[in-house]
Design an enzyme around this catalytic site. Structure first.
Site, PDB file in Angstrom:
ATOM      1  N   TYR A 284       0.839  -1.208   0.000  1.00 18.78           N
ATOM      2  CA  TYR A 284       0.000   0.000   0.000  1.00 18.78           C
ATOM      3  C   TYR A 284       0.877   1.262   0.000  1.00 18.78           C
ATOM      4  O   TYR A 284       2.102   1.178  -0.119  1.00 18.78           O
ATOM      5  CB  TYR A 284      -1.004  -0.071   1.157  1.00 18.78           C
TER       6      TYR A 284
ATOM      7  N   ARG B 227      -5.321 -15.740  10.245  1.00 23.53           N
ATOM      8  CA  ARG B 227      -6.401 -16.685   9.928  1.00 23.53           C
ATOM      9  C   ARG B 227      -6.863 -17.512  11.124  1.00 23.53           C
ATOM     10  O   ARG B 227      -8.072 -17.738  11.268  1.00 23.53           O
ATOM     11  CB  ARG B 227      -5.973 -17.559   8.746  1.00 23.53           C
TER      12      ARG B 227
END
Ligand SMILES: Cc1cc2nc3c(=O)[nH]c(=O)nc-3n(C[C@H](O)[C@H](O)[C@H](O)COP(=O)(O)O)c2cc1C
Length: 367
Positions: free
Chosen positions: A188, A325
């Site tokens: 980003y 996760r």
């Protein structure tokens, strides 16, 4: 295997976390619409995970320009700030601590997300090969679309971006967050400035390592001046190739930045390891070189198990480990690790978007 070290409290700036098992930032694309607002459902999701030592929220865009995916929550309007306040209150009421991840996606965006259909902005007009942005098409269909060719930011625009970061950090403090995390990872905007391929600038923000790091350090200095360096963490992803980042210079860049963060007294350095989304795995030598340079809380994330994390802590390389996760599927991850209990499997079809399913309905050991 006993995980005593992971279950020991940790001081992070002025915040004390009950343990060293952190929840990694996880985009789930479930902000209330219109307005990209954190709401009751998100407050429930985070409060279910409040036994984590520290929750790092999903990335939250600091401006409309900084958004790259539909339905991610913002931190630039009064309504978004109020939405985050209810999230923080619920996490605190449940005994947890929480850091807000501040996000500007740079070139990983699409004109359908930008004001007046403008091009996304970036250090240079270089498109991310294989970059994807999640948008709602004009006919209402949600779709993963290739990112647009970005427009290179003028040097004169950069103070405005720094100001957007500061405004977002101030809002985070008003909303009650314990800390903020500056997202300089995963391809980003701030990562694009660090990167030798995405950043082809010829002004004082491009070229040498010092120049490529300048925007990130300006953002850090401005936020630290506004809210205190002991409330600031940073996330980097050395060796990560997600969204077309190049592996060149990564260890030298991260080592240089670790020294800069140490000088500035930042609360924590969070390393997203590359193997979840491609890139050469980090070595213990490199992890140790970061440890030697940065004395604040040093945190690693990426494919860790409780056992692997405990080994890293016992070796004195890390202060905490973040889990991504496993935290999606196991709201009571700390209890499961402490008891050596089995983990719920992840439902990969409900990661992004939708509502309760795959978000707030994963079972705990208690049922
Ligand atoms: C669904 C999903 C969303 C993610 N969103 C973010 C995010 O918003 N910010 C970020 O820095 N990393 C994000 N990541 C990366 C994770 O924080 C973490 O680095 C990665 O999942 C590896 O850790 P794990 O193996 O424990 O899952 C995301 C990963 C996944 C799977």
């Amino acid at each position: 295997m006993a995980i005593d070290k992971l279950l020991t409290p940790l001081t992070v700036g002025k915040t004390t976390t009950a343990n060293r098992i952190w929840m990694a930032p996880l985009t789930r694309s479930r902000a209330a619409q219109p307005g990209d607002l954190p709401a009751e459902l998100n407050a429930l999701y985070y409060s279910q995970r409040a036994t984590a030592g520290l929750i790092v929220t999903e990335a939250s865009q600091i401006s409309r320009q900084g958004q790259g995916y539909a339905w991610t929550p913002g931190i630039y309007t009064d309504e978004q700030e109020a939405g985050w306040r209810q999230v923080v209150e619920r996490v605190h009421a449940a005994g947890g601590k929480i850091s807000l991840q501040l996000w500007h996606v740079g070139r990983i965006s699409h004109h359908l997300l930008q004001a007046d259909g403008a091009a996304p902005v970036a250090p240079s007009a270089v498109r991310a090969e294989g970059g994807k942005s999640f948008v709602v098409l004009p006919d209402g269909t949600p779709s993963n679309e290739p990112t647009d060719l970005p427009r290179a930011l003028e040097t004169s625009e950069l103070p405005g971006i720094v100001a957007d970061y500061v405004a977002a950090a101030r809002r985070a403090m008003r909303a009650g967050f314990d800390l903020v995390e500056i997202h300089a990872a995963n391809g980003y905007l701030l990562n694009q400035f660090l990167d030798t391929k995405a950043n082809q600038r010829t002004d004082q923000y491009g070229g040498s390592l010092e120049n490529r790091a300048r925007l990130l350090l300006e953002v850090i200095d401005a936020i630290a001046a506004a809210i205190g360096a002991d409330k600031v963490g940073v996330r980097l992803s050395p060796n990560g190739v997600f969204s077309d980042m190049s592996p060149i210079d990564n260890e030298a860049t991260a080592n240089y930045l670790a020294e800069q963060f140490q000088t500035r007294g930042l609360a924590y350095l969070h390393i997203a390891e590359p193997d979840w989304a491609g890139g050469v795995a980090l070595t213990d030598d490199f992890r140790r070189s970061l440890r030697a340079r940065f004395k604040g809380a040093l945190v690693f994330c990426g494919h860790y198990t409780a056992e692997k994390a405990e080994v890293l802590l016992a070796a004195g390389i890390a202060d905490a480990v973040a889990f991504g996760r496993p935290y999606i599927a196991n709201p009571d991850l700390v209890a499961r690790f402490a008891q050596g209990a089995a983990l719920n499997p992840l439902d990969a079809t409900t990661l992004y978007g939708g509502a309760e399913k795959g978000y707030t309905d994963y079972p705990t050991l208690a049922g």
